[in-house]
Structures are given as C-alpha cells and as structure tokens.
Design an enzyme around this catalytic site. Sequence first.
Site, mmCIF file in Angstrom:
data_model
loop_
_atom_site.group_PDB
_atom_site.id
_atom_site.type_symbol
_atom_site.label_atom_id
_atom_site.label_comp_id
_atom_site.label_asym_id
_atom_site.label_seq_id
_atom_site.Cartn_x
_atom_site.Cartn_y
_atom_site.Cartn_z
ATOM 1 N N ASP A 129 26.110 -3.927 11.139
ATOM 2 C CA ASP A 129 26.726 -4.964 10.388
ATOM 3 C C ASP A 129 27.209 -4.365 8.826
ATOM 4 O OD1 ASP A 129 25.631 -6.603 12.350
ATOM 5 O OD2 ASP A 129 23.819 -7.416 11.117
ATOM 6 N N SER A 291 42.103 5.202 -1.681
ATOM 7 C CA SER A 291 41.072 4.897 -0.681
ATOM 8 C C SER A 291 39.834 5.056 -1.536
ATOM 9 C CB SER A 291 41.295 5.702 0.579
ATOM 10 O OG SER A 291 41.134 6.971 0.382
ATOM 11 N N HIS A 493 -6.648 8.583 -5.128
ATOM 12 C CA HIS A 493 -6.915 7.491 -6.069
ATOM 13 C C HIS A 493 -6.611 6.351 -5.381
ATOM 14 C CE1 HIS A 493 -2.255 7.580 -7.225
ATOM 15 N NE2 HIS A 493 -2.677 6.323 -7.449
ATOM 16 N N ASP A 547 -5.581 14.906 -5.636
ATOM 17 C CA ASP A 547 -5.447 13.716 -5.417
ATOM 18 C C ASP A 547 -4.745 13.564 -4.046
ATOM 19 O OD1 ASP A 547 -5.229 11.133 -5.630
ATOM 20 O OD2 ASP A 547 -3.500 11.100 -7.082
ATOM 21 N N GLY A 639 2.594 1.328 -7.518
ATOM 22 C CA GLY A 639 2.813 0.930 -6.200
ATOM 23 C C GLY A 639 3.476 1.912 -5.414
ATOM 24 N N SER A 641 2.180 5.095 -5.394
ATOM 25 C CA SER A 641 1.311 6.133 -5.117
ATOM 26 C C SER A 641 0.811 6.530 -3.835
ATOM 27 C CB SER A 641 -0.187 5.670 -5.888
ATOM 28 O OG SER A 641 0.211 5.561 -7.399
ATOM 29 N N GLY A 642 0.688 7.518 -3.380
ATOM 30 C CA GLY A 642 0.398 7.933 -2.032
ATOM 31 C C GLY A 642 1.610 8.228 -1.459
#
Length: 691
Positions: A129, A291, A493, A547, A639, A641-642
């Site tokens: 699409d 273009s 963590h 960590d 958010g 993290s990891g």
Amino acid sequence: MFSCCLTYSKLQCTMSFHCSEGNRGSEDNVVAYYLSEFDVPIGRGSAVDEAIGTMDPMKGSLKGRMGMGRRPTSSLLINNVISGGTSPGFPDSPYPPNTYVLWRLHADRGYRIKLEFDTFNLEGDCQNDFIKVYDSLVPLEQQVMAEKCGYYTRNEPLSFISSGNVMLLTLVTNKEKDFPGFRATYSQVPLNSQDCGGQLSGLNGTFTSPNFPSHYPPLTKCVWDIEVPKGKSVKVQFNKLLMSEPGQNNNNCPKDYVEINSEKLCGDKPYSTVVTSTVNKIVVIFNSDMSYVDSGFTAEFEAFVPTTRKPETLLSLSCLCTECEPDQIKCRNGLCKVKFWQCDGVNDCGDSTDEENCGSCKSGEFTCRNGSCISERLKCDGRADCADGSDESKCAKCTYPKINSCKYTYKCKNNMCISKLNPECDEEEDCDDGSDEADCQCGIRPYRHSRIVGGQASIEGEWPWQVSLHIRGSSHVCGASVINDRWLVTAAHCVQDDVKVKYSQPQQWEAYLGLHVQSQTNKWTLKKNLKQIIQHPGYQAQTYDNDIALMELDSPVTLNQNIWPICLPTARHYFPAGKPVWITGWGTTREGGFEASMLQKAEVRIINATVCNTLMEGQTTSNMLCAGVLDGGVDACQGDSGGPLSSMENSGRFFLAGVVSWGDGCARRNKPGVYTQVTKYRDWIKQKTGV
C-alpha cells in the site's frame, strides 16, 4: 465529456456523449463511453500536462470514487480556500483492498498547490500500500515527488508543494492488511510566496530550504548572498541536510544539492557540516530537479574575526578562530574542537586534523589503541604485544596455529586463529574448516528501503529481531532482541522486582515477537510466555554495570521474515568510534513524553569510550558502550530499555553491538546513550544458552 489519464507512457482518454432516439423522453437517453490509448513520446509528458490542464476540471470530493478496473478518478479545483479530504472510508473504516484512487488538484494560474497530511497511517511496506505525489496531472514517473507508506505522527511534517498549478495524488492498495488511511488538506499559495534565497547580512542569522522541515518543491533554485561586516570572515553551518533520492549514488550530487564554495552537498547528513570563507561574503545555491523531493536543510551563518580569539558568538564545543582555548585543538580549517574529541576515530574537524598524528610513538613503532608503543615488526605476528590486542585485531588475513588461546583474534573450531578483523559471517570463508561462516542464519532483514527521540517510524519487518516485553495483561515495558528460535537478550534492570510486581518471575511476562504497532497484532505477530529468566550475576543496580539478562521462551518459534535473530558478535568483534548504528523501540519520543505506538528507529554513532566517560562524569565502565549524537536530539528513552543497538557490517548483516541500558535524561546535548557492550558477555551467553 472528455478526460485523460497517462499510465506507463500510454495516454488513456475516455470520451462520453449522450444521444436519444426519436421523441422519447430523457429517461431513455443513452450514455456511451469509449476508451482510447495513445503512445506518449518520451519527454512529451509536460505537453500532455499543459493540454489536460486547460480542460475544465470536474469538481469532486477528495475521497474519490471506487470503480472497476482500479481506475476511479476525481479532480478538484481549488478556489483560494483551504479544503480537505480523506482516503476512502476514513475515519470510520479502513481503506478498501485492491484500490487505485487518484485525485487531480488544480490551482489558479500564478499559484502553487500545497498538500498537507495531518493524519497518515498506511501499511508499512510500500510494495503493498502506498501513495504517490506527482508534480503533474498524470502519473509520469519522471515527475514523482514522493512515494510514501507507513505511519507519520502529527509532529512529523508531511506536506508537499508543487512547482506549478497542478498536482496528482494516487493511492494504491493490495488485497491484504487494510489500515486507517489519511486525512489531508490542500490549498493554493502564490507562486512567488516561497521564502527562497535573497540577501542575508549582519553578524549571524539562519535560513532554510523552502518549506523546511517538510518537503521542498521540485524544479526550484534559490540563491542566498550572505555578507557580514567588512574585516570579518563568514562561516555557514548546516545543522541538518536531507537531500537524497531513492536509488541514487550521492557521491557527485547528480540530482538535488546545495552548492557553497564550489562544493556540492547532498545525501543524508544528520550531523553538522561547516563551510567557511576567508572573506566577508559567501554564496549558497539550492537546486532541486523535477523528481523526488526531500526535507532539505536548515543552516546558520556567523561572522568571525580571524585575528581575535573567538567568533562573535562562541559555540560551546567548537569555534572558528586563530587561537584556541587551552582545552581545545585547532583544525587546519580554523575550527577549534575540544581536546577529548582528538584521536577518537571521528573526523570532527571536517579536514581530519583531529585524527592526524594521534600516536606519540616514534617512527618504526606501532601505536596501540591504549596509547602504548610497540615495534612495528611485532604487528600481526600472531601474538598480542599490545595489552589490548590491537596489534593483532586489524591485520590482513592470516591463519596460524592457536597461540595464547586466540585471545585477541578469531578462533576457528579447529583451533586455528584468524587475524582478520571481524571475520565472522562476512560471506568469506577464512577458517580452513569454514566455521567462521557456519552459524550465520542471522542479522538479515527481508525489507531494505528509509522509545526513540528524534527518530522516525520503521517499516514493518525492518527490524525482525525487535521484541516488545509486556507485563501480563498490561502494556509495553521493555524491549529485547531475538538471538535464536528460543532465546532473547534484554537488560537486567528490566527484571528487577519492586513492591508491586515480581519482574524477575517469568510467569509475569508476555513477549511479543514480530510486532510493529502496539495493540495491533497480525498474522506475523507471536505472543509467547517465558520459561526462565537469567540475570547476569554481576549486575549492579546502583551503577548499571553488567546490565544484561537472558529470557528463554516456553517453546521455540518458527523463524520467518518478521521474526529473525540478530547476529551475536564474538568477544573480539570491533565496533570503532564513529561507526553508525541503529537504535529501535517503542519508548517515549521525548523526555517525559508518551510512548510510541509504532516501532521507531534512529541512527546514531558510537562514541569514544574516554570521551563518553568524561561526558558522563566518570559513571561508565569498561562493560559499557556509548552511542548518540553529541548535538542532542536523538537518543533512546524510557521504554526502550533492553532493546538492541544494531550495527550493520560490510556483509550487510546486523550484529548486536549493545543493549539499551541508561542515560542522563533523553537526547540531551553532550549526553550520549549508554549501552551494555555485548562483546563482553559473549562467553556468558554461550554458556547459558548454547547460542
């Protein structure tokens, strides 16, 4: 009535007329339609545009109409007012499958058309699409301004301005995965209304390409004559430059470009580019062809006096002057750079001055990465004479029996050592037994096209190793990376217990693999439970050292184009300072903001460890890796993290360079993101997972 549409160099014209028989009433009128095709010679498309543009447009709705054969049409006449419309069905239902809708936009003579999307959410794969915007009334490929798909947020400007008084918008959908669509407004603006070029004077100022940060018009040329007071010199700094075209090699800037001091600039340059003049005048020329348009550039100019210590406005990290401060080095081009950028592998001066003569070693000696000196004859002899092994890590390929356990070189399964830098999975068999290419079903993306702050929406399937970790029955908490059909890598963590949730318990988690948009699963998305969580025993909650954690799924997954492992680097894999890497995640898109619904991506570069430790006030360890943009604006955030720090090697494969760990805020100036350095944990991962 007569209307035409050009497709694939064929001009299709539909003619209709009414006729009646005898004295019958109008209810017996017959409408006949004829479809004719004419060959359009190459280069004559503009003449067709002009001819069709003189016809009376058929007034209609921007929603268009659905019809047979994927050829419904609609035309709009803009009467100096702002109007709007949507894709079919928006917002009550997704756009329909197997659709080809087009909108022809007309403005008065002497005006341009401005098309702005305030909502845009299509399928992420442009092979399925997509919309196309043309600087013409018919779909001429040489006048495509843009092809877009995926998701754009409200703070990502998506608008287009035509070069003349016509524009064509098309929407094409396939039979699957219908999405909400778009809402757009369109208006006419005077042809000469663009803020483009002119005289700039004074001690400093700013200027941008037309319509920045959205797309500049095609067929545009702007000239800025910049003049600062006599006796001073002038510097121009391009803070962002985005001028590229799909499939084009930008080495010689054959398409769109900015020209300054007889040098052409183009491509994607997210970092600052500085050009100086020895006199008080400089000319900047912007040029776009017919273009594919891009965002363009934003720039600032500044006066400085070559005989004084500082320019009129001193930049915090670099200046342009004859003498530099004690904590700065002087580049040949006149710039001053802070000393901790010297010899970090990154050309910060722009002329490589900061990367020259970096070693204090004598002639005939080799400079180790840690600064020590050894005899040049000891380089690449199979023994680590540098304490950090750097004398053996960048050698031309050679193979020899195992010496010193291949501590600083790659070890084959037959115990031979390979001195070649990063030989694993580079599609060349360096080991006699081929073991360096044996476990390489990883790191390849099926799609190759365009909590991240300053990033952009990714394409579905673009990062197939990205995982979203949810607390059961709740929302996204952390990211993770697929390393095989059963194991994930994340941050330690993320799995620390608090008073409310036992994050260390596997039954608390749900792992979403193949996810692209939060809360929107599809046939590629798998929700998996966890069997066990293995936290690194050395994790320090106060410092974030070590960590890293491993998660085992409760059962293996079937790998596919949307779920695929990232390659794990060996302990000897080298990720140099300055190397571009990618961060991905659904974290907040600004410090203290909201999490993204669609997977975000952003390109950053690896920062020298010594530089990073200075910037982070001595809080990093040798187990950490830093990456970011020192000017700020691009970073991981809450958010993310990891999640992975992905590095593409010369083979085109991606390796897991780091795991998102911590940072000082998000996207702050001189505060790079800090990541767990995966090479430090390769043996531990192998021991625990077998991968």
